[in-house]
Motif scaffolding. Structure first.
Motif, short mmCIF file in Angstrom:
data_model
loop_
_atom_site.label_atom_id
_atom_site.label_comp_id
_atom_site.label_asym_id
_atom_site.label_seq_id
_atom_site.Cartn_x
_atom_site.Cartn_y
_atom_site.Cartn_z
N THR A 63 -36.70 55.05 58.16
CA THR A 63 -36.43 56.48 58.29
C THR A 63 -36.56 57.23 56.97
OG1 THR A 63 -34.05 56.14 57.98
CG2 THR A 63 -34.88 56.15 60.25
N ARG A 64 -36.75 56.51 55.87
CA ARG A 64 -36.88 57.19 54.58
C ARG A 64 -38.23 57.88 54.48
NH1 ARG A 64 -32.96 56.29 51.00
NH2 ARG A 64 -34.25 56.97 49.24
N PRO A 65 -38.24 59.15 54.09
CA PRO A 65 -39.52 59.86 53.95
C PRO A 65 -40.50 59.17 53.01
CG PRO A 65 -37.69 61.42 53.94
CD PRO A 65 -37.09 60.04 53.89
N ALA A 66 -39.98 58.57 51.93
CA ALA A 66 -40.87 57.90 50.98
C ALA A 66 -41.55 56.69 51.61
CB ALA A 66 -40.09 57.47 49.73
N TRP A 67 -40.81 55.95 52.45
CA TRP A 67 -41.41 54.82 53.17
C TRP A 67 -42.51 55.32 54.11
CZ3 TRP A 67 -41.72 49.63 53.57
CH2 TRP A 67 -42.22 49.10 54.76
N GLN A 68 -42.23 56.38 54.82
CA GLN A 68 -43.21 56.93 55.75
C GLN A 68 -44.45 57.42 55.04
OE1 GLN A 68 -40.96 59.80 58.00
NE2 GLN A 68 -39.49 58.25 58.71
N THR A 110 -39.68 52.52 33.23
CA THR A 110 -40.56 53.50 32.60
C THR A 110 -40.39 54.90 33.18
OG1 THR A 110 -42.17 51.73 32.25
CG2 THR A 110 -42.97 53.99 31.98
N TYR A 111 -40.17 54.99 34.47
CA TYR A 111 -40.25 56.30 35.13
C TYR A 111 -38.95 56.74 35.82
CZ TYR A 111 -45.24 55.92 34.32
OH TYR A 111 -46.48 55.80 33.73
N ASP A 112 -37.99 55.86 35.97
CA ASP A 112 -36.74 56.22 36.63
C ASP A 112 -35.72 56.63 35.58
OD1 ASP A 112 -34.70 56.55 38.49
OD2 ASP A 112 -34.22 54.41 38.57
N SER A 113 -36.01 57.72 34.89
CA SER A 113 -35.16 58.13 33.78
C SER A 113 -33.74 58.49 34.22
CB SER A 113 -35.79 59.32 33.05
OG SER A 113 -35.99 60.40 33.94
N ALA A 114 -33.59 58.94 35.46
CA ALA A 114 -32.27 59.29 35.97
C ALA A 114 -31.50 58.07 36.47
CB ALA A 114 -32.40 60.32 37.10
N GLY A 115 -32.14 56.92 36.53
CA GLY A 115 -31.48 55.69 36.95
C GLY A 115 -31.10 55.65 38.42
N ALA A 160 -42.34 52.30 46.22
CA ALA A 160 -41.63 52.62 44.98
C ALA A 160 -42.20 53.87 44.33
CB ALA A 160 -41.71 51.44 44.02
N LEU A 161 -43.51 54.00 44.32
CA LEU A 161 -44.14 55.17 43.71
C LEU A 161 -43.76 56.44 44.47
CD1 LEU A 161 -47.64 53.63 42.98
CD2 LEU A 161 -45.95 54.34 41.27
N GLU A 162 -43.69 56.34 45.79
CA GLU A 162 -43.30 57.50 46.58
C GLU A 162 -41.82 57.85 46.36
OE1 GLU A 162 -45.08 59.54 48.23
OE2 GLU A 162 -47.00 58.50 48.35
N GLU A 163 -40.98 56.84 46.24
CA GLU A 163 -39.56 57.11 45.95
C GLU A 163 -39.40 57.80 44.60
OE1 GLU A 163 -36.97 56.89 47.81
OE2 GLU A 163 -37.34 55.39 49.38
N LEU A 164 -40.23 57.43 43.65
CA LEU A 164 -40.16 58.00 42.30
C LEU A 164 -40.94 59.30 42.18
CD1 LEU A 164 -40.60 54.67 40.31
CD2 LEU A 164 -38.53 56.09 40.33
N SER A 165 -41.63 59.69 43.26
CA SER A 165 -42.44 60.93 43.27
C SER A 165 -43.48 60.94 42.15
CB SER A 165 -41.53 62.17 43.16
OG SER A 165 -40.63 62.23 44.25
N LEU A 166 -44.11 59.78 41.94
CA LEU A 166 -45.13 59.66 40.91
C LEU A 166 -46.52 59.86 41.51
CD1 LEU A 166 -43.85 56.51 38.97
CD2 LEU A 166 -43.78 58.89 38.20
N MET A 218 -53.12 58.79 35.11
CA MET A 218 -52.53 58.56 36.43
C MET A 218 -52.50 57.08 36.76
SD MET A 218 -53.82 59.94 40.19
CE MET A 218 -53.44 61.65 39.81
N LEU A 219 -51.44 56.65 37.42
CA LEU A 219 -51.33 55.27 37.86
C LEU A 219 -52.38 54.95 38.92
CD1 LEU A 219 -47.49 55.31 38.14
CD2 LEU A 219 -48.68 53.41 37.08
N THR A 220 -52.90 53.74 38.85
CA THR A 220 -53.84 53.26 39.86
C THR A 220 -53.25 52.02 40.52
OG1 THR A 220 -55.77 54.07 38.65
CG2 THR A 220 -56.16 52.34 40.28
N VAL A 221 -53.24 52.00 41.85
CA VAL A 221 -52.77 50.86 42.62
C VAL A 221 -53.96 50.20 43.28
CG1 VAL A 221 -51.27 50.05 44.47
CG2 VAL A 221 -50.60 52.04 43.10
N HIS A 222 -54.16 48.92 42.99
CA HIS A 222 -55.18 48.13 43.68
C HIS A 222 -54.50 47.54 44.91
CE1 HIS A 222 -58.23 48.44 40.52
NE2 HIS A 222 -57.18 48.54 39.71
#
Length: 222
Positions: free
Chosen positions: A203-208, A75-80, A18-24, A1-5
């Protein structure tokens, strides 16, 4: 799992976004700024520069928000979804991804420095001189520079909803920190299109979700 400091009120907020937008999936190790507003020494145990953001992924440690965002996309945005494929949009994507820290953020940091020259922790006996110096530099050089950049960005966003075109990309995520700071610190009025872009971001759910994970993201003004 990714770790964010993750350091509070810092550039690492856009990595969470970015991680939330990518659902990681990821975990957060939290750090609080010291009274000096600098990062705590504990971050140097993770990366020699002691800065945030820093992420760990599969044993690799990555620093610098732009490099991290590019890594996550590749690495993770395979759908571009977060990097455009059209040649003109790719040029815009690359420009804004680098412009954020290369051109805009240095001016905003200078703004913060010159505003602070008349305040603590500048020694009391030097604050009057420091305040006069800071105001002089801002009026003569810094504020006109910020005005030029702000109008340039606002005009760009007048022609498209996101920095690279019709869809959000990592360029928008990279630009979020300096643009929130610009709106808070510059004192420039009528940045209509930047303000509209900010509302779209908020207003983006990932930002929230990123705000929920990382804490409030209010950049102080002057």
């Amino acid at each position: 799992m990714l770790t964010v400091h993750h350091l509070n009120q810092s550039r690492s907020q856009r990595v969470l976004w970015a991680l939330e937008e990518l659902s990681l999936p990821y975990q957060i190790i939290r750090y609080q700024r010291e009274k000096t507003m600098l990062a705590p020494p504990a971050l140097k145990k993770i990366h020699p520069l002691g800065k945030s953001p820093v992420i760990e992924d599969n044993g690799a440690i990555l620093a610098e928000s732009g490099a991290i965002l590019e890594y996550l996309q590749e690495t993770y945005d395979s759908a571009g979804h977060f990097k455009p494929v059209d040649s003109e949009q790719k040029r815009q994507y690359r420009f804004w991804l680098h412009y954020a820290e290369g051109s805009l953020m240095p001016l905003l940091l200078l703004k913060l420095v010159f505003v602070s020259l008349g305040k603590h922790p500048v020694p009391f006996g030097l604050r009057t001189l420091g305040g006069v110096l800071g105001q002089g530099v801002q009026k003569a050089w810094l504020n006109p520079q910020l005005e030029t950049h702000a109008r340039y960005i606002d005009a760009h966003l007048a022609r498209r909803p996101w920095f690279a075109g019709e869809h959000i990309s990592m360029a928008d995520i990279q630009m979020s920190f300096p643009l929130f700071a610009l709106l808070a610190r510059s004192g420039i009025d009528d940045l209509t299109h930047i303000s509209a872009w900010k509302k779209r971001v908020e207003t983006r759910p990932a930002w929230q979700r990123a705000i929920h994970q990382g804490g409030s993201f209010e950049i102080p003004g002057e």
